[in-house]
Design an enzyme around this catalytic site. Structure first.
Site, PDB file in Angstrom:
ATOM      1  N   THR A 152     -26.552  22.491  81.016  1.00  0.00           N
ATOM      2  CA  THR A 152     -26.276  23.017  79.858  1.00  0.00           C
ATOM      3  C   THR A 152     -24.494  23.147  79.664  1.00  0.00           C
ATOM      4  O   THR A 152     -23.826  23.913  80.771  1.00  0.00           O
ATOM      5  CB  THR A 152     -26.690  24.246  79.459  1.00  0.00           C
ATOM      6  OG1 THR A 152     -27.924  24.375  79.912  1.00  0.00           O
ATOM      7  CG2 THR A 152     -26.711  24.884  78.278  1.00  0.00           C
ATOM      8  N   GLY A 172     -20.822  19.174  79.024  1.00  0.00           N
ATOM      9  CA  GLY A 172     -19.939  18.490  77.924  1.00  0.00           C
ATOM     10  C   GLY A 172     -18.758  19.590  77.410  1.00  0.00           C
ATOM     11  O   GLY A 172     -17.614  19.178  77.057  1.00  0.00           O
ATOM     12  N   ASP A 173     -19.297  20.944  77.216  1.00  0.00           N
ATOM     13  CA  ASP A 173     -18.210  21.711  76.880  1.00  0.00           C
ATOM     14  C   ASP A 173     -17.126  21.894  77.874  1.00  0.00           C
ATOM     15  O   ASP A 173     -15.876  22.047  77.542  1.00  0.00           O
ATOM     16  CB  ASP A 173     -18.772  22.973  76.549  1.00  0.00           C
ATOM     17  CG  ASP A 173     -20.086  23.179  75.741  1.00  0.00           C
ATOM     18  OD1 ASP A 173     -19.794  22.054  74.647  1.00  0.00           O
ATOM     19  OD2 ASP A 173     -20.928  23.834  75.530  1.00  0.00           O
ATOM     20  N   ARG A 179     -23.970  24.797  88.784  1.00  0.00           N
ATOM     21  CA  ARG A 179     -24.467  26.148  88.670  1.00  0.00           C
ATOM     22  C   ARG A 179     -25.214  26.549  87.358  1.00  0.00           C
ATOM     23  O   ARG A 179     -24.734  25.998  86.445  1.00  0.00           O
ATOM     24  CB  ARG A 179     -22.728  26.865  88.360  1.00  0.00           C
ATOM     25  CG  ARG A 179     -22.064  26.863  89.781  1.00  0.00           C
ATOM     26  CD  ARG A 179     -20.504  27.297  89.363  1.00  0.00           C
ATOM     27  NE  ARG A 179     -19.770  26.568  90.793  1.00  0.00           N
ATOM     28  CZ  ARG A 179     -19.652  27.316  91.803  1.00  0.00           C
ATOM     29  NH1 ARG A 179     -19.987  28.476  91.877  1.00  0.00           N
ATOM     30  NH2 ARG A 179     -18.821  26.895  92.855  1.00  0.00           N
TER      31      ARG A 179
HETATM   32  P1  ADP Z   1     -23.358  16.940  77.239  1.00  0.00           P
HETATM   33  O1  ADP Z   1     -23.336  17.929  78.102  1.00  0.00           O
HETATM   34  O2  ADP Z   1     -22.436  16.839  75.990  1.00  0.00           O
HETATM   35  O3  ADP Z   1     -24.780  16.036  76.941  1.00  0.00           O
HETATM   36  P2  ADP Z   1     -22.849  14.573  79.411  1.00  0.00           P
HETATM   37  O4  ADP Z   1     -24.413  14.805  79.740  1.00  0.00           O
HETATM   38  O5  ADP Z   1     -22.379  13.297  79.099  1.00  0.00           O
HETATM   39  O6  ADP Z   1     -22.531  15.747  78.105  1.00  0.00           O
HETATM   40  O7  ADP Z   1     -21.960  15.422  80.437  1.00  0.00           O
HETATM   41  C1  ADP Z   1     -20.469  15.537  80.332  1.00  0.00           C
HETATM   42  C2  ADP Z   1     -19.891  15.424  81.789  1.00  0.00           C
HETATM   43  O8  ADP Z   1     -20.315  16.205  82.685  1.00  0.00           O
HETATM   44  C3  ADP Z   1     -19.866  14.046  82.210  1.00  0.00           C
HETATM   45  O9  ADP Z   1     -18.584  13.186  81.933  1.00  0.00           O
HETATM   46  C4  ADP Z   1     -19.785  14.193  83.782  1.00  0.00           C
HETATM   47  O10 ADP Z   1     -18.511  14.260  83.848  1.00  0.00           O
HETATM   48  C5  ADP Z   1     -20.401  15.496  83.769  1.00  0.00           C
HETATM   49  N1  ADP Z   1     -21.812  15.649  84.486  1.00  0.00           N
HETATM   50  C6  ADP Z   1     -22.958  15.664  83.725  1.00  0.00           C
HETATM   51  N2  ADP Z   1     -24.060  15.681  84.142  1.00  0.00           N
HETATM   52  C7  ADP Z   1     -23.625  15.111  85.499  1.00  0.00           C
HETATM   53  C8  ADP Z   1     -24.501  15.007  86.759  1.00  0.00           C
HETATM   54  N3  ADP Z   1     -25.577  15.033  86.797  1.00  0.00           N
HETATM   55  N4  ADP Z   1     -23.585  14.530  87.933  1.00  0.00           N
HETATM   56  C9  ADP Z   1     -22.397  14.719  87.770  1.00  0.00           C
HETATM   57  N5  ADP Z   1     -21.595  15.011  86.651  1.00  0.00           N
HETATM   58  C10 ADP Z   1     -22.339  15.274  85.556  1.00  0.00           C
END
Ligand code: ADP
Length: 299
Positions: free
Chosen positions: A245, A248-249, A282
Site C-alpha cells: 500500500t 506508488g505514493d 514495512r
Molecule cells: P502502485 O503502488 O501505484 O500500484 P507499483 O506497484 O508499480 O505502484 O509500485 C511502485 C514502485 O514501488 C515500483 O516502481 C517499485 O519501485 C516499488 N515496488 C513495488 N512493489 C515492489 C516489490 N514487490 N519489490 C520491490 N519494489 C517494489
C-alpha cells in the site's frame, strides 16, 4: 543522503483516514471476511506523496481539504509532524474527512475503496493560491480531474501529474505533464491495452512531455521526447514484502523531491525505485524514504 537546496514542492491531492484490516483474502461480492485490526492511520495518496517528498528532503506544501472532524484534525497534525506545510489544507464545515477502507492480504497486496468526503471540495482558488511560486507542482487525481487541470494552469514551474485514478483531463493538462506518473494498470487504461513499452505508449497516447510507469517489483520505465529507459526493481524477498500500500505514493513523492533538487528524470526515477522498494518492507502507506535513516513512520 546529501540534501541540496531546492524549491518548494506543492502537492495537490487526497487526504484520507486509512482504516486497514489484515485478512487472509479479499472479500468477494456479497461476502464478509473477518481479519485483524483495524489500524486507523493517516493516509490519502496526496498526503502520502507529500510525506514521501518531505522525507526525501523537499520543502513541501500540501493543498487539499479535510472535514471539520477529529479525523481531519488528525491528518493535519500528522502532516505537520512530517514537516509538511499544511497552509493549503482547508477544513470544510459540515463535511466528513475522506476515508480509505483497505484490506491487506498476507502476500502484501491490497484492495482499497475510498469515500472522498472533503476531498471533493477542493476549489480553484485553493489550488491557485497554493501553487503560486512552486518549483514543482504535483497534482494527484484523488481529488478529481478539475483540481489537476487548475494545478496545471497555475503551475509556473515543473508540473508532475500522478494519474491515480485515471480521469479524463484537459489535453492542455496532459501536455504539460513532465512527467505523468502511473502504474501498469493505469497505463493500460490510458492506452487501451497492455503495451510492451508502456512509457512510450502513454507518451504517444497523452502527448505528455515525459512519462514514468511504475512496474511493481520490476521497477519503472520512463520516456520523454528524446530518450527512454528502464530502472530495474530492487529485489525484495517475497517473505519481506509486508505491505505494498502506498508504494506508488512513496515513488512519486521521492521522484518529485529529486526533480525539485535538479536531478535528471533518469536519476530521479532511480532514487524513487530504491525508496519505494524499501517502503514495501514495512506496514502502512507511509514508510521511510531513503533520507531518514530507516526510522519507521506511520503506523
Ligand atoms: P502502485 O503502488 O501505484 O500500484 P507499483 O506497484 O508499480 O505502484 O509500485 C511502485 C514502485 O514501488 C515500483 O516502481 C517499485 O519501485 C516499488 N515496488 C513495488 N512493489 C515492489 C516489490 N514487490 N519489490 C520491490 N519494489 C517494489
Amino acid at each position: 543522503m546529501t540534501l541540496e537546496p531546492q524549491g518548494v514542492v506543492v502537492v495537490v491531492g487526497g487526504i484520507n483516514q486509512d482504516v486497514v484490516v489484515r485478512a487472509e483474502r479479499r472479500p468477494g461480492a456479497g461476502e464478509t471476511v473477518v481479519g485483524d485490526g483495524p489500524a486507523v492511520v493517516p493516509g490519502g495518496k496526496g498526503a502520502n506523496t507529500a510525506v514521501a517528498a518531505a522525507r526525501a528532503g523537499a520543502s513541501v506544501v500540501m493543498c487539499g481539504a479535510v472535514g471539520d472532524d477529529d479525523a481531519g484534525r488528525a491528518q493535519v497534525v500528522a502532516l505537520a509532524a512530517e514537516h509538511v506545510d499544511t497552509r493549503g489544507v482547508r477544513e470544510r464545515v459540515g463535511t466528513a474527512t475522506g476515508v480509505a477502507m483497505i484490506v491487506v492480504t498476507p502476500d502484501g497486496e491490497n484492495s482499497i475503496a475510498v469515500g472522498r468526503g472533503a476531498n471533493a471540495t477542493v476549489t480553484g482558488p485553493d489550488v491557485r493560491r497554493a501553487c503560486a511560486g512552486a518549483a514543482v507542482v504535483l497534482a494527484q487525481t484523488e481529488v478529481g480531474a478539475e483540481p489537476a487541470d487548475w494545478a496545471a494552469a497555475a503551475c509556473a514551474g515543473r508540473f508532475v501529474l500522478s494519474l491515480a485514478p485515471v480521469l479524463p483531463l484537459r489535453a492542455e493538462t496532459l501536455a504539460l505533464a513532465d512527467p505523468v506518473v502511473l502504474n501498469e494498470t493505469e497505463a493500460a487504461e490510458v492506452v487501451g491495452r497492455a503495451a510492451d513499452d508502456p512509457a512510450a505508449a502513454v507518451l504517444a497516447a497523452t502527448g505528455a512531455r515525459a512519462v514514468v510507469v511504475t512496474l511493481g517489483a520490476r521497477g519503472a520505465a520512463w520516456a520523454d521526447g528524446a530518450s527512454s529507459g528502464r530502472v530495474a526493481g530492487h529485489l525484495v524477498a517475497a517473505d519481506d514484502v509486508v505491505d505494498t500500500t502506498g508504494a506508488g505514493d512513496c515513488f512519486t513523492g521521492t521522484l518529485a523531491a529529486r526533480l525539485a533538487a535538479g536531478d535528471s528524470l533518469e536519476l530521479a526515477v532511480t532514487v524513487a525505485v530504491a525508496a519505494a522498494a524499501e517502503s514495501v518492507r514495512r506496514p502502512g502507506a507511509r514508510r521511510p524514504g531513503l533520507s531518514d535513516g530507516g526510522q519507521s513512520g506511520t503506523p
